[in-house]
Design an enzyme around this catalytic site. Structure first.
Site, PDB file in Angstrom:
ATOM      1  N   GLN A  69      -3.881   4.262   0.151  1.00  0.00           N
ATOM      2  CA  GLN A  69      -3.284   5.497   0.525  1.00  0.00           C
ATOM      3  C   GLN A  69      -3.963   6.709  -0.471  1.00  0.00           C
ATOM      4  OE1 GLN A  69      -1.299   6.491   2.953  1.00  0.00           O
ATOM      5  NE2 GLN A  69      -1.049   4.456   3.514  1.00  0.00           N
ATOM      6  N   SER A  70      -5.218   6.411  -0.661  1.00  0.00           N
ATOM      7  CA  SER A  70      -5.889   7.584  -1.366  1.00  0.00           C
ATOM      8  C   SER A  70      -6.130   8.777  -0.773  1.00  0.00           C
ATOM      9  CB  SER A  70      -7.449   6.843  -1.476  1.00  0.00           C
ATOM     10  OG  SER A  70      -8.317   7.938  -2.043  1.00  0.00           O
ATOM     11  N   ASN A  71      -5.541   9.933  -1.410  1.00  0.00           N
ATOM     12  CA  ASN A  71      -5.590  11.356  -0.942  1.00  0.00           C
ATOM     13  C   ASN A  71      -7.153  11.627  -1.068  1.00  0.00           C
ATOM     14  OD1 ASN A  71      -2.861  11.772  -0.783  1.00  0.00           O
ATOM     15  ND2 ASN A  71      -2.986  11.909  -2.839  1.00  0.00           N
TER      16      ASN A  71
END
Length: 327
Positions: A69-71
């Site tokens: 879920q890396s921004n």
């Protein structure tokens, strides 16, 4: 150093009235979650510099890495697409993930996705990304590898400039923040704030709330990035930096990176209902939870000051954990 102007800047600063009243402290928030939509959050300030460097030097493919879920990965993919570049991301997983949140946006925006395990990520992500780069070179691409969080000497200039933006906003508001607090996951955002504070002698207390790793790790990372950034600030080349002024609080990591405890999720709910501000479970939720607790009796931040919390984004990462909330 030149950069592209991609983010919606300057981002606004607003007072959190209800929390300020509860805590007996003037608590403000800088809305870096408003830097954009697909590119929202703190990462785009750093990517503005790295994209300029990549395109000026003829690179046509961006490779980077992060959690599922890396921004940062999502912002990198979106920015690459905006400039007509191909993108590839190395995402850390424990099991086959559902296509939701930032991962969904990575795919929607057309990124090539490769997975790795947590141990592979911890021990070999640099080598894996270089292997990916070599594969793309064989296909005729010229790949540009961006580190986790865009946290390197060049990228940190994004938050060096952010602190300058804050200083200008203080003058407009007729007030001065004595403390600045930000979530710290790869060190580049904190390093930029710290560096400007040091070089311009602002005298602020800059606190990084760690969401992974420990204080010693981040002090070393921030020190290294900050000294490297001096190369891009010729007027300060050789300037002395006070390593002891690097303040990283690692008490609120909880059960691990991107893993949430019930009390952290309850706090996200509390802030949403008190202020209409949405925090994320990976970064800002933990960081604000830490700030809130440090303002309690026995905490390390005295009441009565003027505190600025930087909201670094992360909304899309909230949806995959919606089932963990208790209603």
């Amino acid at each position: 150093m030149e950069k592209y102007d991609i983010a919606n800047l300057p981002t606004k600063i607003q007072r959190l009235n209800n929390l300020s009243e509860e805590l007996g402290t003037d608590l403000y928030i800088k809305r870096d979650d408003f830097t954009g939509s697909e590119i929202s959050g703190n990462k785009i300030r750093k990517l503005e510099y790295l994209l300029k460097d990549a395109i000026d030097n003829g690179f046509n493919l961006l490779i980077t890495c992060g959690g599922i879920q890396s921004n940062h990965c999502r912002a990198t993919v979106a920015a690459a697409t905006m400039f007509g570049l191909k993108s590839a991301v190395l995402l850390r997983i424990d099991s086959q993930p559902p296509v939701v949140g930032n991962y969904f946006l990575d795919k929607l925006l057309g990124a090539d996705v490769r997975f790795c395990t947590r141990p592979e990520y911890s021990n070999s992500r640099g080598e894996i990304m270089e292997q990916m780069a070599e594969e793309y070179r064989k296909q005729g691409y010229k790949p540009y590898v961006i580190p986790e969080g865009a946290s390197n000497a060049l990228g940190t200039l994004g938050y060096y400039n952010c602190m300058d933006e804050i200083a200008r906003q203080e003058k407009e508001m007729g007030m001065t923040f004595d403390t600045v607090v930000v979530a710290t996951g790869s060190g580049g955002t904190y390093a930029g704030l710290y560096l400007y504070n040091e070089l311009h002698r602002l005298g602020k207390r800059v606190i990084g709330m760690a969401v992974c790793d420990n204080t010693e790790y981040f002090v070393n990372v921030v020190d290294s990035i900050s000294h490297g950034a001096l190369e891009f600030l010729p007027e300060y080349k050789g300037a002395g930096l006070d390593r002891s002024a690097i303040e990283i609080n690692d008490k609120y990591i909880g059960i691990g990176y991107a893993l949430s405890r019930p009390e952290e999720l309850e706090f996200i709910k509390k802030v949403a209902r008190a202020e209409g501000v949405i925090l994320d479970p990976v970064y800002t939720g933990k960081a604000m939870y830490g700030l809130y607790n440090e303002l309690q009796p026995g905490g390390n931040i005295p009441k009565g000051g003027k505190i600025l919390f930087i909201h670094t984004g992360g909304l899309f990462g909230l949806f995959p954990v919606s089932g963990q909330f208790v209603w």
